[in-house]
Motif scaffolding. Structure first.
Motif, PDB file in Angstrom:
ATOM      1  N   GLY A  69       9.642  -6.438  -4.385  1.00 24.41           N
ATOM      2  CA  GLY A  69       9.020  -6.431  -3.886  1.00 24.41           C
ATOM      3  C   GLY A  69       9.083  -6.453  -2.327  1.00 24.41           C
ATOM      4  O   GLY A  69       8.237  -5.558  -0.995  1.00 24.41           O
ATOM      5  N   GLY A  70       9.853  -7.080  -1.522  1.00 25.97           N
ATOM      6  CA  GLY A  70      10.870  -6.977  -0.354  1.00 25.97           C
ATOM      7  C   GLY A  70      11.456  -5.544  -0.261  1.00 25.97           C
ATOM      8  O   GLY A  70      10.955  -5.025   1.211  1.00 25.97           O
ATOM      9  N   GLN A  71      11.737  -4.973  -1.070  1.00 32.64           N
ATOM     10  CA  GLN A  71      12.781  -3.334  -1.075  1.00 32.64           C
ATOM     11  C   GLN A  71      11.251  -2.671  -0.425  1.00 32.64           C
ATOM     12  O   GLN A  71      11.280  -2.025   0.664  1.00 32.64           O
ATOM     13  CB  GLN A  71      12.539  -2.675  -2.422  1.00 32.64           C
ATOM     14  CG  GLN A  71      14.018  -3.192  -2.690  1.00 32.64           C
ATOM     15  CD  GLN A  71      15.160  -2.869  -3.647  1.00 32.64           C
ATOM     16  OE1 GLN A  71      14.385  -2.533  -4.279  1.00 32.64           O
ATOM     17  NE2 GLN A  71      16.175  -2.908  -4.072  1.00 32.64           N
ATOM     18  N   LYS A  72      10.065  -2.782  -1.398  1.00 28.83           N
ATOM     19  CA  LYS A  72       7.922  -2.404  -1.197  1.00 28.83           C
ATOM     20  C   LYS A  72       8.474  -2.583   0.469  1.00 28.83           C
ATOM     21  O   LYS A  72       7.636  -1.491   0.378  1.00 28.83           O
ATOM     22  CB  LYS A  72       7.082  -3.144  -2.048  1.00 28.83           C
ATOM     23  CG  LYS A  72       7.734  -1.843  -3.777  1.00 28.83           C
ATOM     24  CD  LYS A  72       6.283  -2.521  -3.922  1.00 28.83           C
ATOM     25  CE  LYS A  72       6.986  -2.262  -6.280  1.00 28.83           C
ATOM     26  NZ  LYS A  72       5.485  -3.089  -6.812  1.00 28.83           N
ATOM     27  N   GLN A  73       8.485  -3.464   0.744  1.00 27.77           N
ATOM     28  CA  GLN A  73       7.646  -4.134   2.249  1.00 27.77           C
ATOM     29  C   GLN A  73       8.544  -3.641   3.202  1.00 27.77           C
ATOM     30  O   GLN A  73       8.357  -2.813   4.287  1.00 27.77           O
ATOM     31  CB  GLN A  73       7.995  -5.696   2.418  1.00 27.77           C
ATOM     32  CG  GLN A  73       6.304  -5.825   3.362  1.00 27.77           C
ATOM     33  CD  GLN A  73       5.232  -5.277   3.106  1.00 27.77           C
ATOM     34  OE1 GLN A  73       4.905  -4.177   3.385  1.00 27.77           O
ATOM     35  NE2 GLN A  73       4.300  -6.192   3.031  1.00 27.77           N
ATOM     36  N   ASN A  90       0.672  -1.122   0.087  1.00 29.78           N
ATOM     37  CA  ASN A  90      -0.146  -0.005   0.057  1.00 29.78           C
ATOM     38  C   ASN A  90       1.267   0.774   0.360  1.00 29.78           C
ATOM     39  O   ASN A  90       0.503   2.276   0.570  1.00 29.78           O
ATOM     40  CB  ASN A  90      -0.996   0.005   1.041  1.00 29.78           C
ATOM     41  CG  ASN A  90      -1.840  -0.953   1.170  1.00 29.78           C
ATOM     42  OD1 ASN A  90      -1.892  -1.966   0.227  1.00 29.78           O
ATOM     43  ND2 ASN A  90      -3.289  -1.613   2.055  1.00 29.78           N
ATOM     44  N   LEU A  91       1.733   1.717  -0.589  1.00 31.36           N
ATOM     45  CA  LEU A  91       2.627   2.808  -0.822  1.00 31.36           C
ATOM     46  C   LEU A  91       2.057   3.542  -1.404  1.00 31.36           C
ATOM     47  O   LEU A  91       1.135   2.797  -3.075  1.00 31.36           O
ATOM     48  CB  LEU A  91       4.052   2.142  -1.473  1.00 31.36           C
ATOM     49  CG  LEU A  91       4.904   0.745  -0.757  1.00 31.36           C
ATOM     50  CD1 LEU A  91       6.392   1.345  -1.069  1.00 31.36           C
ATOM     51  CD2 LEU A  91       5.280   2.009   0.657  1.00 31.36           C
ATOM     52  N   LEU A 111      10.987   7.837  -0.448  1.00 34.20           N
ATOM     53  CA  LEU A 111      11.365   9.271   0.722  1.00 34.20           C
ATOM     54  C   LEU A 111       9.419  10.136   1.250  1.00 34.20           C
ATOM     55  O   LEU A 111       9.584  10.269   2.095  1.00 34.20           O
ATOM     56  CB  LEU A 111      11.863  10.604   0.963  1.00 34.20           C
ATOM     57  CG  LEU A 111      12.562  11.616   1.571  1.00 34.20           C
ATOM     58  CD1 LEU A 111      13.042  10.751   2.917  1.00 34.20           C
ATOM     59  CD2 LEU A 111      13.599  12.401   1.295  1.00 34.20           C
ATOM     60  N   GLN A 112       9.046  10.785  -0.217  1.00 38.69           N
ATOM     61  CA  GLN A 112       7.871  11.171  -0.303  1.00 38.69           C
ATOM     62  C   GLN A 112       6.170  10.249   0.486  1.00 38.69           C
ATOM     63  O   GLN A 112       6.462  10.114   1.808  1.00 38.69           O
ATOM     64  CB  GLN A 112       7.473  11.793  -0.891  1.00 38.69           C
ATOM     65  CG  GLN A 112       7.691  13.181  -1.637  1.00 38.69           C
ATOM     66  CD  GLN A 112       8.130  13.155  -3.185  1.00 38.69           C
ATOM     67  OE1 GLN A 112       7.458  12.314  -4.120  1.00 38.69           O
ATOM     68  NE2 GLN A 112       7.613  14.562  -3.016  1.00 38.69           N
ATOM     69  N   ASN A 113       6.722   8.264   0.178  1.00 35.97           N
ATOM     70  CA  ASN A 113       5.850   7.766   1.153  1.00 35.97           C
ATOM     71  C   ASN A 113       6.190   8.001   2.429  1.00 35.97           C
ATOM     72  O   ASN A 113       5.092   8.121   3.696  1.00 35.97           O
ATOM     73  CB  ASN A 113       6.153   6.804   0.561  1.00 35.97           C
ATOM     74  CG  ASN A 113       5.338   6.368  -0.654  1.00 35.97           C
ATOM     75  OD1 ASN A 113       3.969   5.868  -0.134  1.00 35.97           O
ATOM     76  ND2 ASN A 113       5.799   6.040  -1.668  1.00 35.97           N
ATOM     77  N   CYS A 114       7.598   8.691   3.137  1.00 35.91           N
ATOM     78  CA  CYS A 114       7.844   8.274   4.859  1.00 35.91           C
ATOM     79  C   CYS A 114       7.648   9.902   4.899  1.00 35.91           C
ATOM     80  O   CYS A 114       7.527   9.170   6.473  1.00 35.91           O
ATOM     81  CB  CYS A 114       9.493   7.811   4.553  1.00 35.91           C
ATOM     82  SG  CYS A 114       9.763   6.423   3.610  1.00 35.91           S
TER      83      CYS A 114
END
Ligand SMILES: Nc1ncnc2c1ncn2[C@@H]1O[C@H](COP(=O)(O)OP(=O)(O)OP(=O)(O)O)[C@@H](O)[C@H]1O
Length: 243
Positions: free
Chosen positions: A140-144, A88-89, A96-99
């Motif tokens: 996928g692993g990086q996204k998570q 759900n990003l 960075l903006q997501n965070c």
């Protein structure tokens, strides 16, 4: 830390949770396990307020979570980080903006403060160099791992994980479980819906086994995996451990 009292949840004709009560103390790592459809995700989502139970109460740090008091309720929800199976990003925002979005908009942090915190957590999950990438450029692993960093940026008191590795290829599962293991070592309180029995056994310190919307067993991990008490748990373990 979290107290669930007599929570029931029904979806049309499915009684997903039946009078579930559960208490999670600070620093515990609780694995919610059980067969498909047993109500694990529903329980986690009720705790976070993503689902509304028909009956029952949920307390965070001794305080009732009450939707009728929206300001307090929102503040309580902000103390819980939630990590979804499908990340759900926000696809139109960089890592960075997501965070930084929620810390800026919800916690009123300055951009520089939010960025400093975000970089600290991105470093911790090993993704500082991806700060300017968009999610579609990540595995996928990086996204998570970004999703976990994003949740940590809100300084949660507790982290809720809903099958965080189920959508990942096998080679990426370990990198996410390692990050979760590090969090556990640092003393983060965690409730984890998982099919990863290795994680539940070795990292988690308590297992809550759900079956047909009911907690059938609630035991220290070691005890659960060596000597499950209920026939349903024995049956479940024999299938998942030896299939
Ligand atoms: N939004 C919904 N609408 C209708 N039924 C739902 C909904 N969400 C869950 N259910 C039903 O509630 C029951 C519990 O579902 P839940 O997703 O909590 O189980 P689970 O133990 O997490 O399963 P899995 O391991 O397969 O993810 C299931 O029968 C499911 O079909």
């Amino acid at each position: 830390m979290i107290k669930v009292e007599h929570v029931s949840k029904k979806f049309k004709h499915t009684q997903a949770l039946k009078d579930v009560s559960l208490e999670v103390k600070q620093g515990e790592i609780v694995s919610l396990i059980g067969p498909s459809g047993s109500g694990k995700s529903t329980l986690l989502r009720c705790i976070h307020g993503l689902e509304v139970p028909e009956s029952g109460k949920i307390y965070l740090e001794g305080e009732l979570m009450d939707r009728h008091d929206p300001v307090k309720y929102r503040a309580q929800r902000n103390k819980m980080g939630f990590v979804f199976q499908h990340f759900n990003l926000f696809p139109n925002m960089t890592v960075l903006q997501n965070c930084t979005l929620a810390p800026i908009q919800v916690l009123n942090q300055s951009e520089s403060e939010a960025e400093a915190t975000a970089m600290r957590y991105l470093n911790r999950v090993g993704l500082a160099e991806k700060r300017d990438e968009y999610p579609n450029k990540l595995s996928g692993g990086q996204k998570q791992r970004v999703a976990i960093a994003r949740a940590l940026c809100m300084s949660p008191e507790i982290m809720l994980f809903d099958e965080p590795t189920s959508a990942l290829d096998p080679e990426m599962i370990k990198e996410v479980l390692d990050v979760m293991g590090d969090l556990a070592k640092e003393g983060m309180t965690m409730i984890v819906v998982t099919h990863e029995m290795g994680f539940a056994h070795k990292v988690g310190n308590r297992v809550v086994f759900l079956d047909q919307g009911v907690i059938m067993e609630d035991a220290p991990s070691e005890q659960f995996f060596t000597d499950p008490q209920s026939e349903r748990a024995k049956d479940f373990l024999s299938k998942v451990l030896y299939e």
